[in-house]
Design a protein around this motif. Structure first.
Motif, PDB file in Angstrom:
ATOM      1  N   SER A  75      -8.996  -1.328  10.175  1.00 48.70           N
ATOM      2  CA  SER A  75      -7.531  -1.212  10.230  1.00 48.70           C
ATOM      3  C   SER A  75      -6.887  -2.542   9.853  1.00 48.70           C
ATOM      4  O   SER A  75      -7.551  -3.588   9.852  1.00 48.70           O
ATOM      5  N   PRO A  76      -5.592  -2.532   9.561  1.00 47.26           N
ATOM      6  CA  PRO A  76      -4.883  -3.783   9.266  1.00 47.26           C
ATOM      7  C   PRO A  76      -4.678  -4.692  10.476  1.00 47.26           C
ATOM      8  O   PRO A  76      -4.140  -5.786  10.313  1.00 47.26           O
ATOM      9  N   ALA A 105      -4.762   3.304  10.589  1.00 45.46           N
ATOM     10  CA  ALA A 105      -3.637   2.438  10.952  1.00 45.46           C
ATOM     11  C   ALA A 105      -3.928   1.555  12.156  1.00 45.46           C
ATOM     12  O   ALA A 105      -3.196   0.598  12.421  1.00 45.46           O
ATOM     13  N   ARG A 125       2.721   0.272  12.202  1.00 44.62           N
ATOM     14  CA  ARG A 125       1.331   0.444  11.784  1.00 44.62           C
ATOM     15  C   ARG A 125       1.247   1.330  10.543  1.00 44.62           C
ATOM     16  O   ARG A 125       0.479   1.053   9.621  1.00 44.62           O
ATOM     17  N   LEU A 129      -0.208   0.267   6.845  1.00 50.26           N
ATOM     18  CA  LEU A 129      -1.287   1.014   6.211  1.00 50.26           C
ATOM     19  C   LEU A 129      -0.858   1.531   4.844  1.00 50.26           C
ATOM     20  O   LEU A 129      -1.657   1.527   3.894  1.00 50.26           O
ATOM     21  N   VAL A 133      -3.549   0.234   1.909  1.00 49.47           N
ATOM     22  CA  VAL A 133      -4.483   1.093   1.180  1.00 49.47           C
ATOM     23  C   VAL A 133      -4.290   1.028  -0.334  1.00 49.47           C
ATOM     24  O   VAL A 133      -5.263   0.848  -1.083  1.00 49.47           O
ATOM     25  N   GLY A 180       0.142   9.296   6.889  1.00 45.21           N
ATOM     26  CA  GLY A 180      -1.281   9.052   6.759  1.00 45.21           C
ATOM     27  C   GLY A 180      -1.987  10.139   5.967  1.00 45.21           C
ATOM     28  O   GLY A 180      -2.900   9.873   5.183  1.00 45.21           O
TER      29      GLY A 180
END
Length: 300
Positions: A75-76, A105, A125, A129, A133, A180
């Motif tokens: 995740s970030p 996320a 979040r 993301l 990505v 997402g």
């Protein structure tokens, strides 16, 4: 529809005191893939040993020769696309093209604050993301990338020779919300879910199956918006977080029943946590190994 069986090995064992032998045993048992969590610490394991995901997977790549390997999920929270891309290209090379990147996320656990920041809201979040990505996709497919974003930038980031897998290693995107799922539809070769977290404590297996069916329907709608066939996207269920989380590991028969119901929903891969004594993932290791060796044939 065929169903692959994979395992998730938490990185809590020293490599020469059980770590290496666990990964090689997973390959001996015939698992399709071995994944590990990409956290800096995690829940009840926070005050005990815990090793980094990328070095662990690199060692696993050297110790195995067939099984796919990957994160579940990155995740970030503490990653940046530029440095992550370089590590992934290296890892894909060492493994001979056996790496899958599970990515999501992130959450609000220890990773969310370990660098000193305040935890991001769900929207923050998702925002990160959505930028992370696409940039990572470019970094893994282009020789040189420059990009300026709100959260992540790259300046002449060099990524030669690129991934062994072409055009890049596969992304397995963990997502249940609309943004997402759209990312999954656009960039994902696979989709990951743990089920509906609201059902974890008091839901029923039937409610969980219905919720998962709803998630797959939403993934299908996101793919349709882009003109993509949802059948092109592998669907991965990470077990251990649904209301019947313990029952599938009670016997081969119980697992086959569980796996069959989820295969019928459209899942193509089921991931079982490697047993860990005295933890949320405690299970009879002999039953676990029987499931690994016998269940795939019964589900064929």
């Amino acid at each position: 529809m065929s169903l692959r069986l994979s395992t998730l090995i938490l990185p809590y064992l020293r490599w020469h005191e059980g770590g290496r032998s666990t990964w090689t045993r997973a390959e001996e048992l015939g698992f399709h893939a071995g994944y590990t969590y990409d956290h800096l610490s995690w829940r009840t394991f926070r005050d005990g040993p815990w090793f980094g995901a990328v070095p662990t997977l690199t060692a696993a790549a050297a110790a195995t020769g067939r099984m796919r390997l990957g994160t579940m999920v990155t995740s970030p929270n503490f990653r940046h696309p530029v440095t992550l891309a370089k590590e992934l290209i290296s890892l894909d090379d060492v493994s001979g093209g056996r790496i899958t990147l599970g990515i999501g996320a992130g959450g609000t656990g220890f990773d969310a604050t370990v660098l000193g920041q305040e935890p991001w809201s769900p929207r923050e979040r998702a925002d990160r993301l959505a930028e992370f990505v696409p940039l990572l996709d470019r970094l893994l497919t282009e020789d040189s990338v420059s990009s300026g974003g709100e959260f992540y930038s790259a300046h002449e980031a060099r990524n030669l020779p690129g991934c062994v897998q072409r055009p890049r290693l596969p992304f397995a995107v963990a997502a249940t919300g609309p943004r997402g799922l759209r990312l999954t539809a656009r960039y994902g070769q696979a989709w990951v879910t743990t089920g509906d977290p609201s059902l974890f404590e008091s839901g029923t297996p039937e409610q969980s199956v219905a919720a998962l069916r709803g998630q797959i329907d939403k993934l299908g709608a996101a793919c349709a918006e882009l003109g993509r066939d949802v059948a092109e996207v592998d669907k991965i269920l990470l077990t251990g977080f649904t209301p019947d989380r313990q029952r599938p590991l009670e016997s081969v028969e119980a697992f086959v029943d569980f796996a069959g119901r989820h295969r019928d929903l459209g899942f193509t891969e089921i991931v079982l946590h490697w047993p860990i004594p005295d933890s949320d993932f405690a299970a009879d290791e002999k039953v676990f190994e029987k499931i690994a060796t016998e269940a795939p044939g019964l589900l064929a």
